[in-house]
Motif scaffolding. Sequence first.
Motif, PDB file in Angstrom:
ATOM      1  N   VAL A 143       0.840  -1.202   0.000  1.00 61.67           N
ATOM      2  CA  VAL A 143       0.000   0.000   0.000  1.00 61.67           C
ATOM      3  C   VAL A 143       0.874   1.252   0.000  1.00 61.67           C
ATOM      4  CG1 VAL A 143      -1.650   1.349   1.353  1.00 61.67           C
ATOM      5  CG2 VAL A 143      -1.994  -1.100   1.044  1.00 61.67           C
ATOM      6  N   ALA A 144       1.909   1.271   0.828  1.00 63.91           N
ATOM      7  CA  ALA A 144       2.788   2.443   0.896  1.00 63.91           C
ATOM      8  C   ALA A 144       3.477   2.699  -0.438  1.00 63.91           C
ATOM      9  CB  ALA A 144       3.820   2.258   2.007  1.00 63.91           C
ATOM     10  N   VAL A 145       3.951   1.650  -1.076  1.00 62.00           N
ATOM     11  CA  VAL A 145       4.612   1.812  -2.379  1.00 62.00           C
ATOM     12  C   VAL A 145       3.612   2.304  -3.423  1.00 62.00           C
ATOM     13  CG1 VAL A 145       5.691   0.522  -4.274  1.00 62.00           C
ATOM     14  CG2 VAL A 145       6.491   0.203  -1.939  1.00 62.00           C
ATOM     15  N   SER A 146       2.401   1.757  -3.416  1.00 63.61           N
ATOM     16  CA  SER A 146       1.413   2.186  -4.410  1.00 63.61           C
ATOM     17  C   SER A 146       1.023   3.649  -4.202  1.00 63.61           C
ATOM     18  CB  SER A 146       0.189   1.278  -4.393  1.00 63.61           C
ATOM     19  OG  SER A 146      -0.472   1.342  -3.161  1.00 63.61           O
ATOM     20  N   VAL A 147       0.896   4.073  -2.964  1.00 62.86           N
ATOM     21  CA  VAL A 147       0.587   5.483  -2.696  1.00 62.86           C
ATOM     22  C   VAL A 147       1.752   6.373  -3.146  1.00 62.86           C
ATOM     23  CG1 VAL A 147       0.203   7.190  -0.869  1.00 62.86           C
ATOM     24  CG2 VAL A 147      -1.050   5.031  -0.847  1.00 62.86           C
ATOM     25  N   ALA A 148       2.974   5.953  -2.854  1.00 62.54           N
ATOM     26  CA  ALA A 148       4.148   6.731  -3.267  1.00 62.54           C
ATOM     27  C   ALA A 148       4.242   6.828  -4.792  1.00 62.54           C
ATOM     28  CB  ALA A 148       5.419   6.114  -2.688  1.00 62.54           C
ATOM     29  N   VAL A 149       3.997   5.730  -5.476  1.00 61.22           N
ATOM     30  CA  VAL A 149       4.029   5.747  -6.945  1.00 61.22           C
ATOM     31  C   VAL A 149       2.945   6.671  -7.482  1.00 61.22           C
ATOM     32  CG1 VAL A 149       3.591   4.325  -9.000  1.00 61.22           C
ATOM     33  CG2 VAL A 149       5.130   3.499  -7.221  1.00 61.22           C
ATOM     34  N   PHE A 150       1.769   6.642  -6.868  1.00 63.71           N
ATOM     35  CA  PHE A 150       0.681   7.528  -7.298  1.00 63.71           C
ATOM     36  C   PHE A 150       1.053   8.993  -7.100  1.00 63.71           C
ATOM     37  CE2 PHE A 150      -3.317   9.801  -6.256  1.00 63.71           C
ATOM     38  CZ  PHE A 150      -3.879   9.756  -7.515  1.00 63.71           C
ATOM     39  N   VAL A 151       1.643   9.318  -5.971  1.00 64.62           N
ATOM     40  CA  VAL A 151       2.047  10.705  -5.712  1.00 64.62           C
ATOM     41  C   VAL A 151       3.095  11.154  -6.732  1.00 64.62           C
ATOM     42  CG1 VAL A 151       3.236  12.205  -4.063  1.00 64.62           C
ATOM     43  CG2 VAL A 151       1.420  10.699  -3.275  1.00 64.62           C
ATOM     44  N   VAL A 152       4.076  10.302  -7.008  1.00 70.74           N
ATOM     45  CA  VAL A 152       5.096  10.640  -8.015  1.00 70.74           C
ATOM     46  C   VAL A 152       4.443  10.805  -9.379  1.00 70.74           C
ATOM     47  CG1 VAL A 152       7.098   9.726  -9.251  1.00 70.74           C
ATOM     48  CG2 VAL A 152       7.019   9.614  -6.758  1.00 70.74           C
ATOM     49  N   MET A 153       3.500   9.927  -9.708  1.00 72.14           N
ATOM     50  CA  MET A 153       2.804  10.017 -10.990  1.00 72.14           C
ATOM     51  C   MET A 153       2.022  11.325 -11.094  1.00 72.14           C
ATOM     52  SD  MET A 153       0.227   7.220 -12.634  1.00 72.14           S
ATOM     53  CE  MET A 153      -1.270   7.704 -11.798  1.00 72.14           C
ATOM     54  N   MET A 154       1.336  11.715 -10.026  1.00 70.06           N
ATOM     55  CA  MET A 154       0.579  12.966 -10.045  1.00 70.06           C
ATOM     56  C   MET A 154       1.502  14.170 -10.235  1.00 70.06           C
ATOM     57  SD  MET A 154      -2.724  12.572  -9.710  1.00 70.06           S
ATOM     58  CE  MET A 154      -3.322  14.090  -9.046  1.00 70.06           C
ATOM     59  N   TRP A 155       2.593  14.212  -9.468  1.00 67.57           N
ATOM     60  CA  TRP A 155       3.506  15.348  -9.569  1.00 67.57           C
ATOM     61  C   TRP A 155       4.225  15.385 -10.906  1.00 67.57           C
ATOM     62  CZ3 TRP A 155       3.378  19.715  -7.191  1.00 67.57           C
ATOM     63  CH2 TRP A 155       2.787  19.800  -5.946  1.00 67.57           C
ATOM     64  N   SER A 156       4.573  14.231 -11.447  1.00 70.23           N
ATOM     65  CA  SER A 156       5.242  14.228 -12.752  1.00 70.23           C
ATOM     66  C   SER A 156       4.283  14.693 -13.840  1.00 70.23           C
ATOM     67  CB  SER A 156       5.813  12.849 -13.069  1.00 70.23           C
ATOM     68  OG  SER A 156       4.789  11.887 -13.190  1.00 70.23           O
ATOM     69  N   ASN A 157       3.029  14.285 -13.768  1.00 68.77           N
ATOM     70  CA  ASN A 157       2.049  14.771 -14.738  1.00 68.77           C
ATOM     71  C   ASN A 157       1.788  16.253 -14.576  1.00 68.77           C
ATOM     72  OD1 ASN A 157       1.021  12.618 -16.533  1.00 68.77           O
ATOM     73  ND2 ASN A 157       0.692  11.590 -14.586  1.00 68.77           N
ATOM     74  N   PHE A 158       1.740  16.718 -13.333  1.00 66.74           N
ATOM     75  CA  PHE A 158       1.577  18.145 -13.087  1.00 66.74           C
ATOM     76  C   PHE A 158       2.759  18.921 -13.665  1.00 66.74           C
ATOM     77  CE2 PHE A 158       2.624  21.816 -10.403  1.00 66.74           C
ATOM     78  CZ  PHE A 158       1.496  22.594 -10.636  1.00 66.74           C
ATOM     79  N   GLY A 159       3.973  18.454 -13.395  1.00 69.49           N
ATOM     80  CA  GLY A 159       5.162  19.114 -13.925  1.00 69.49           C
ATOM     81  C   GLY A 159       5.191  19.122 -15.434  1.00 69.49           C
ATOM     82  N   TYR A 160       4.836  18.003 -16.049  1.00 71.93           N
ATOM     83  CA  TYR A 160       4.814  17.925 -17.511  1.00 71.93           C
ATOM     84  C   TYR A 160       3.799  18.911 -18.087  1.00 71.93           C
ATOM     85  CZ  TYR A 160       3.995  16.146 -22.182  1.00 71.93           C
ATOM     86  OH  TYR A 160       3.843  16.045 -23.527  1.00 71.93           O
ATOM     87  N   GLN A 161       2.587  18.938 -17.524  1.00 73.85           N
ATOM     88  CA  GLN A 161       1.562  19.856 -18.020  1.00 73.85           C
ATOM     89  C   GLN A 161       1.988  21.310 -17.818  1.00 73.85           C
ATOM     90  OE1 GLN A 161      -1.135  19.053 -19.779  1.00 73.85           O
ATOM     91  NE2 GLN A 161      -0.416  16.948 -19.659  1.00 73.85           N
ATOM     92  N   PHE A 162       2.639  21.600 -16.701  1.00 73.46           N
ATOM     93  CA  PHE A 162       3.113  22.956 -16.440  1.00 73.46           C
ATOM     94  C   PHE A 162       4.167  23.365 -17.471  1.00 73.46           C
ATOM     95  CE2 PHE A 162       6.158  25.843 -14.397  1.00 73.46           C
ATOM     96  CZ  PHE A 162       5.325  26.909 -14.120  1.00 73.46           C
ATOM     97  N   LEU A 163       5.101  22.481 -17.726  1.00 73.14           N
ATOM     98  CA  LEU A 163       6.160  22.790 -18.692  1.00 73.14           C
ATOM     99  C   LEU A 163       5.608  22.933 -20.104  1.00 73.14           C
ATOM    100  CD1 LEU A 163       9.068  20.531 -17.414  1.00 73.14           C
ATOM    101  CD2 LEU A 163       8.848  23.016 -17.217  1.00 73.14           C
ATOM    102  N   MET A 164       4.588  22.183 -20.436  1.00 75.66           N
ATOM    103  CA  MET A 164       3.997  22.290 -21.772  1.00 75.66           C
ATOM    104  C   MET A 164       3.217  23.592 -21.937  1.00 75.66           C
ATOM    105  SD  MET A 164       4.930  19.774 -23.598  1.00 75.66           S
ATOM    106  CE  MET A 164       6.519  19.929 -22.802  1.00 75.66           C
ATOM    107  N   GLN A 165       2.788  24.198 -20.843  1.00 73.21           N
ATOM    108  CA  GLN A 165       2.048  25.453 -20.911  1.00 73.21           C
ATOM    109  C   GLN A 165       2.966  26.668 -20.997  1.00 73.21           C
ATOM    110  OE1 GLN A 165      -1.254  25.636 -21.284  1.00 73.21           O
ATOM    111  NE2 GLN A 165      -1.240  23.408 -21.281  1.00 73.21           N
TER     112      GLN A 165
END
Length: 163
Positions: free
Chosen positions: A120-142
């Motif tokens: 559970v801890a690893v899955s939550v950590a992977v989800f948080v990294v996935m959210m932040w990486s997608n946020f960063g990617y969308q920010f950089l594309m804007q």
Amino acid sequence: YGLRSYKTQRGFGYFVLGLEPRYWYWELFVKRFDIILVGIISDTSLAPDSKAKLVLYVVLSGVCLMCQLVCSPFVDQNVGLADRLEVTGLVIRFVTFATSTVFVILDPELSVGIAMASGVAVSVAVFVVMMWSNFGYQFLMQLPAAGLVMALERKEDTGKPKG
């Protein structure tokens, strides 16, 4: 007039932007109803004990996950990114509640419990990294669309415009 009018978007855009037009109500009703049900389960005597409450949380999170999978209410920008992130978050929620329920009701051995908690801890950590990486990617594309990259390119290291 209507949901896409300027006045409506100005006042309620947070709730309807990013949703398919036929699912304009999703944030206002479906997600808020989910939050209300969690509060009812938590703060009332709807369930007689903590084990029953955990089971209700698992059922509620499963129902919410199924609703999201059936409806896919977000617009299909960026290959359905919002729907995929929402589904992933709801899966994590379901797994977390299900694992907590297994802990409380079945009382597994220590090694099994550590393995489940680690998963559970690893899955939550992977989800948080996935959210932040997608946020960063969308920010950089804007950045190019906002003109920030061009504004930065016109500056020298001294901060004065070239020229």
